[in-house]
Design a protein around this motif. Structure first.
Motif, PDB file in Angstrom:
ATOM      1  N   SER A 299      12.086   2.317  -7.317  1.00 21.99           N
ATOM      2  CA  SER A 299      11.240   1.209  -6.874  1.00 21.99           C
ATOM      3  C   SER A 299      11.017   1.198  -5.373  1.00 21.99           C
ATOM      4  CB  SER A 299      11.842  -0.117  -7.336  1.00 21.99           C
ATOM      5  OG  SER A 299      13.140  -0.290  -6.781  1.00 21.99           O
ATOM      6  N   GLU A 300      12.015   1.645  -4.575  1.00 19.45           N
ATOM      7  CA  GLU A 300      11.830   1.644  -3.124  1.00 19.45           C
ATOM      8  C   GLU A 300      10.727   2.603  -2.713  1.00 19.45           C
ATOM      9  OE1 GLU A 300      15.431   2.341  -1.068  1.00 19.45           O
ATOM     10  OE2 GLU A 300      16.453   0.549  -1.846  1.00 19.45           O
ATOM     11  N   ASP A 301      10.753   3.774  -3.298  1.00 23.74           N
ATOM     12  CA  ASP A 301       9.696   4.751  -3.013  1.00 23.74           C
ATOM     13  C   ASP A 301       8.356   4.223  -3.482  1.00 23.74           C
ATOM     14  OD1 ASP A 301       8.668   7.510  -2.370  1.00 23.74           O
ATOM     15  OD2 ASP A 301       8.254   7.453  -4.515  1.00 23.74           O
ATOM     16  N   ALA A 302       8.338   3.592  -4.659  1.00 23.82           N
ATOM     17  CA  ALA A 302       7.098   3.038  -5.194  1.00 23.82           C
ATOM     18  C   ALA A 302       6.557   1.959  -4.270  1.00 23.82           C
ATOM     19  CB  ALA A 302       7.331   2.474  -6.593  1.00 23.82           C
ATOM     20  N   ALA A 303       7.442   1.092  -3.779  1.00 25.73           N
ATOM     21  CA  ALA A 303       7.010   0.027  -2.878  1.00 25.73           C
ATOM     22  C   ALA A 303       6.423   0.596  -1.603  1.00 25.73           C
ATOM     23  CB  ALA A 303       8.190  -0.889  -2.561  1.00 25.73           C
ATOM     24  N   ALA A 304       7.032   1.656  -1.083  1.00 25.04           N
ATOM     25  CA  ALA A 304       6.521   2.273   0.141  1.00 25.04           C
ATOM     26  C   ALA A 304       5.144   2.884  -0.094  1.00 25.04           C
ATOM     27  CB  ALA A 304       7.508   3.334   0.626  1.00 25.04           C
ATOM     28  N   ARG A 305       4.978   3.509  -1.221  1.00 23.03           N
ATOM     29  CA  ARG A 305       3.674   4.126  -1.522  1.00 23.03           C
ATOM     30  C   ARG A 305       2.595   3.069  -1.664  1.00 23.03           C
ATOM     31  NH1 ARG A 305       4.414   7.799  -6.607  1.00 23.03           N
ATOM     32  NH2 ARG A 305       2.195   8.132  -6.209  1.00 23.03           N
ATOM     33  N   VAL A 306       2.936   1.982  -2.321  1.00 18.99           N
ATOM     34  CA  VAL A 306       1.964   0.904  -2.481  1.00 18.99           C
ATOM     35  C   VAL A 306       1.621   0.294  -1.135  1.00 18.99           C
ATOM     36  CG1 VAL A 306       1.641  -1.419  -3.395  1.00 18.99           C
ATOM     37  CG2 VAL A 306       2.584   0.372  -4.864  1.00 18.99           C
ATOM     38  N   ALA A 307       2.639   0.002  -0.326  1.00 21.86           N
ATOM     39  CA  ALA A 307       2.402  -0.617   0.973  1.00 21.86           C
ATOM     40  C   ALA A 307       1.491   0.237   1.836  1.00 21.86           C
ATOM     41  CB  ALA A 307       3.738  -0.855   1.680  1.00 21.86           C
ATOM     42  N   ALA A 308       1.649   1.543   1.742  1.00 22.29           N
ATOM     43  CA  ALA A 308       0.828   2.444   2.548  1.00 22.29           C
ATOM     44  C   ALA A 308      -0.607   2.518   2.038  1.00 22.29           C
ATOM     45  CB  ALA A 308       1.449   3.844   2.553  1.00 22.29           C
ATOM     46  N   ALA A 309      -0.802   2.198   0.764  1.00 23.19           N
ATOM     47  CA  ALA A 309      -2.134   2.348   0.162  1.00 23.19           C
ATOM     48  C   ALA A 309      -2.985   1.089   0.228  1.00 23.19           C
ATOM     49  CB  ALA A 309      -1.984   2.779  -1.301  1.00 23.19           C
ATOM     50  N   VAL A 310      -2.360  -0.082   0.354  1.00 22.76           N
ATOM     51  CA  VAL A 310      -3.124  -1.335   0.334  1.00 22.76           C
ATOM     52  C   VAL A 310      -4.053  -1.395   1.550  1.00 22.76           C
ATOM     53  CG1 VAL A 310      -2.987  -3.852   0.401  1.00 22.76           C
ATOM     54  CG2 VAL A 310      -1.299  -2.546  -0.909  1.00 22.76           C
ATOM     55  N   PRO A 311      -5.344  -1.598   1.326  1.00 23.44           N
ATOM     56  CA  PRO A 311      -6.296  -1.634   2.446  1.00 23.44           C
ATOM     57  C   PRO A 311      -6.013  -2.788   3.407  1.00 23.44           C
ATOM     58  CG  PRO A 311      -7.431  -1.394   0.349  1.00 23.44           C
ATOM     59  CD  PRO A 311      -6.005  -1.719   0.031  1.00 23.44           C
ATOM     60  N   ARG A 312      -6.377  -2.585   4.656  1.00 23.03           N
ATOM     61  CA  ARG A 312      -6.151  -3.607   5.670  1.00 23.03           C
ATOM     62  C   ARG A 312      -6.824  -4.923   5.303  1.00 23.03           C
ATOM     63  NH1 ARG A 312      -2.668  -5.889   8.711  1.00 23.03           N
ATOM     64  NH2 ARG A 312      -3.660  -7.278  10.227  1.00 23.03           N
ATOM     65  N   THR A 313      -8.010  -4.851   4.711  1.00 21.00           N
ATOM     66  CA  THR A 313      -8.718  -6.075   4.328  1.00 21.00           C
ATOM     67  C   THR A 313      -7.909  -6.890   3.328  1.00 21.00           C
ATOM     68  OG1 THR A 313     -10.837  -4.970   4.666  1.00 21.00           O
ATOM     69  CG2 THR A 313     -10.856  -6.997   3.377  1.00 21.00           C
ATOM     70  N   VAL A 314      -7.280  -6.199   2.382  1.00 22.60           N
ATOM     71  CA  VAL A 314      -6.465  -6.885   1.380  1.00 22.60           C
ATOM     72  C   VAL A 314      -5.223  -7.486   2.027  1.00 22.60           C
ATOM     73  CG1 VAL A 314      -5.166  -6.595  -0.765  1.00 22.60           C
ATOM     74  CG2 VAL A 314      -7.338  -5.384  -0.443  1.00 22.60           C
ATOM     75  N   LEU A 315      -4.623  -6.765   2.953  1.00 18.63           N
ATOM     76  CA  LEU A 315      -3.472  -7.301   3.675  1.00 18.63           C
ATOM     77  C   LEU A 315      -3.843  -8.581   4.421  1.00 18.63           C
ATOM     78  CD1 LEU A 315      -1.931  -4.031   5.162  1.00 18.63           C
ATOM     79  CD2 LEU A 315      -1.061  -5.366   3.233  1.00 18.63           C
ATOM     80  N   CYS A 316      -5.041  -8.603   4.983  1.00 18.19           N
ATOM     81  CA  CYS A 316      -5.497  -9.795   5.699  1.00 18.19           C
ATOM     82  C   CYS A 316      -5.645 -10.979   4.755  1.00 18.19           C
ATOM     83  CB  CYS A 316      -6.817  -9.512   6.406  1.00 18.19           C
ATOM     84  SG  CYS A 316      -6.661  -8.414   7.841  1.00 18.19           S
ATOM     85  N   LEU A 317      -6.136 -10.733   3.547  1.00 16.67           N
ATOM     86  CA  LEU A 317      -6.274 -11.809   2.564  1.00 16.67           C
ATOM     87  C   LEU A 317      -4.900 -12.376   2.213  1.00 16.67           C
ATOM     88  CD1 LEU A 317      -8.954 -10.252   0.170  1.00 16.67           C
ATOM     89  CD2 LEU A 317      -9.313 -12.063   1.862  1.00 16.67           C
ATOM     90  N   ILE A 318      -3.922 -11.477   2.029  1.00 14.08           N
ATOM     91  CA  ILE A 318      -2.560 -11.923   1.730  1.00 14.08           C
ATOM     92  C   ILE A 318      -1.999 -12.742   2.884  1.00 14.08           C
ATOM     93  CG2 ILE A 318      -0.191 -11.113   1.345  1.00 14.08           C
ATOM     94  CD1 ILE A 318      -1.368  -8.732  -0.192  1.00 14.08           C
ATOM     95  N   GLU A 319      -2.236 -12.266   4.107  1.00 18.12           N
ATOM     96  CA  GLU A 319      -1.744 -12.974   5.288  1.00 18.12           C
ATOM     97  C   GLU A 319      -2.388 -14.356   5.430  1.00 18.12           C
ATOM     98  OE1 GLU A 319      -2.559 -10.295   8.439  1.00 18.12           O
ATOM     99  OE2 GLU A 319      -0.993  -8.857   7.854  1.00 18.12           O
ATOM    100  N   GLU A 320      -3.667 -14.451   5.152  1.00 12.07           N
ATOM    101  CA  GLU A 320      -4.354 -15.734   5.279  1.00 12.07           C
ATOM    102  C   GLU A 320      -3.838 -16.733   4.250  1.00 12.07           C
ATOM    103  OE1 GLU A 320      -8.705 -15.614   5.980  1.00 12.07           O
ATOM    104  OE2 GLU A 320      -8.429 -13.443   6.165  1.00 12.07           O
TER     105      GLU A 320
END
Length: 443
Positions: free
Chosen positions: A4-25
């Motif tokens: 799961s740690e490796d999976a989480a890292a792969r996902v985190a690296a793949a999520v687009p910046r725009t999506v990260l901004c939506l999560i942050e907002e």
């Protein structure tokens, strides 16, 4: 995949910046927000992710407040937010659904827990979330061991498969489609539940079934999902004419099973030719049954019309002695815009085991067709060097069926003799035709 740690890292690296901004907002507004669904599954499978959907504990009205200009899309808690012209769906967590007639839920209950939301999803590989609670750190949420199933390439229903399929029967069609698209093996209990509940797909609208079937045909090898659909009984419900091909001789050739031939034909068509793939699927049941099936599946008219025309023409004979006029008539009969599709269907049909003409003969015939098209042969009324207004103005003709017959007859003559497509010649021929019609009327 190293856990799961490796999976989480792969996902985190793949999520687009725009999506990260939506999560942050959403987080700044005091709400949990997670990426959910197929995008995470695809990242973990090493495939390109398409739609980055989010889930949150914020109610739809609150999402509308957080994101100015967003739109409440449906009654199931989905709000669409546009960023740089790209739509993103943000859906409120759901905990319980009331389903009617094994179709879509007609009522949902909103919740505050991402795990409860994931529990209502179809397959474990789709029941993974990545994001964070309000004020928390990003985490990968996998309560149903979807990461393990991704690694093992297994498609397994979340919880009780019978319950999942009775909630929404479309999930069974989605299972065979995902098996083909993603290269997954359907887990035994899930597969058994599909066999048990296959009859429920009769409750689905033709539009939903047709859409899922066309998505299945986009797979690299659609035969994987189509074979599963027949073996589980799904195909017998949605397309009994296709299911009946099993055991019937393909093209009347002893020893060649009709269903196996159809599967080979579909796989032989490139994935970027979806209309031809659909024609390949139905090419063995005839035009009349094809038309009826496509109507039931609410196939878009632009697609259905092409498929229905391709099916009866794909068995064309190749005669080395064919005249140029006959070549032009073949183009008219098929339609100049459908020649490429027809030859692609024929190529796939031959690969699948129908050796009626050799490759050289087909290539020669196609070259003659291309030469006629490149030469600007008059193949429709628009290509004639006169039209109805010319006949009215120059010859005193009147509008009506007779005028249409004259133009059709002129086109027929020009197809036989292209040199006749000259204004003065056509007017002279038309004058004779109109005179003959007058004589018949007076007789």
């Amino acid at each position: 995949m190293a856990g799961s740690e490796d999976a989480a890292a792969r996902v985190a690296a793949a999520v687009p910046r725009t999506v990260l901004c939506l999560i942050e907002e959403l987080g700044a507004a005091g709400h949990a927000a997670y990426v959910v669904g197929g995008s995470l599954r695809d990242v973990l499978l090493g495939r390109p992710a398409k739609d980055w959907d989010l889930a949150t504990d914020a109610l739809p009205e609150r999402i509308l407040e957080v994101f100015a200009g967003s739109v409440y899309e449906n009654a199931f808690g989905t709000v669409v937010v546009r960023r740089d012209g790209v739509p993103f769906e943000i859906t409120t967590f759901r905990t319980d659904h009331d389903y009617a007639d094994f179709r879509r839920p007609h009522r949902v209950t909103f919740g505050e827990d991402v795990v409860a939301d994931l529990a209502r999803r179809d397959f474990t590989v789709n029941a993974i979330a990545w994001g964070r609670a309000a004020g928390g750190q990003p985490v990968l949420v996998d309560p149903f061991h979807g990461i393990e199933d991704v690694e093992a390439r297994i498609l397994c229903a979340v919880g009780d498969p019978d319950a999942r399929f009775r909630e929404d029967a479309l999930r069974m069609l989605r299972a065979v489609r995902l098996a083909a698209q993603l290269g997954l093996t359907v887990e035994a209990a899930t597969l058994a539940a599909i066999r048990t509940n296959a009859g429920l797909v009769a409750h689905l609208s033709g539009e939903r079934v047709g859409s899922e079937l066309r998505r299945l045909l986009e797979a690299r090898a659609p035969s994987v999902g189509l074979r599963l659909a027949r073996e589980t009984g799904l195909l017998a419900v949605i397309a009994p004419d296709l299911a009946a091909e099993r055991g019937a001789a393909a093209h009347g050739i002893p020893g060649q099973d009709g269903w196996d031939h159809t599967l080979r034909t579909v796989d032989a068509v490139p994935a970027d030719r979806p209309v031809v793939r659909l024609a390949a699927l139905v090419h063995g049941i005839g035009a009349h049954r094809t038309a009826a099936l496509l109507r039931r599946l609410r196939t878009p008219r632009a697609i259905a019309d092409v498929v229905v025309e391709l099916v009866p023409h794909h068995e064309f004979e190749v005669d080395p002695a064919i005249t140029d006029a006959a070549v032009r008539r073949f183009i008219v009969r098929v339609g100049r815009d459908r020649v490429d599709d027809l030859f692609e269907l024929r190529r796939a049909d031959d690969i699948a085991g129908w050796p009626v003409a050799d490759d050289a003969a087909l290539a020669t015939f196609r070259a003659r067709i291309d030469a006629e098209l490149a030469g600007g042969a008059a193949l429709d009324l628009a290509a004639l060097h006169i039209d109805g207004s010319d006949l009215i103005r120059e010859l005193g003709a009147t509008e009506g069926p007779a005028l249409g017959r004259v133009l059709d007859d002129l086109l027929d003559r020009v197809i036989d003799e292209p040199a006749l497509n000259e204004r003065a010649t056509l007017l002279r021929l038309a004058q004779g035709m109109l005179a003959a019609m007058d004589d018949e009327a007076r007789a």
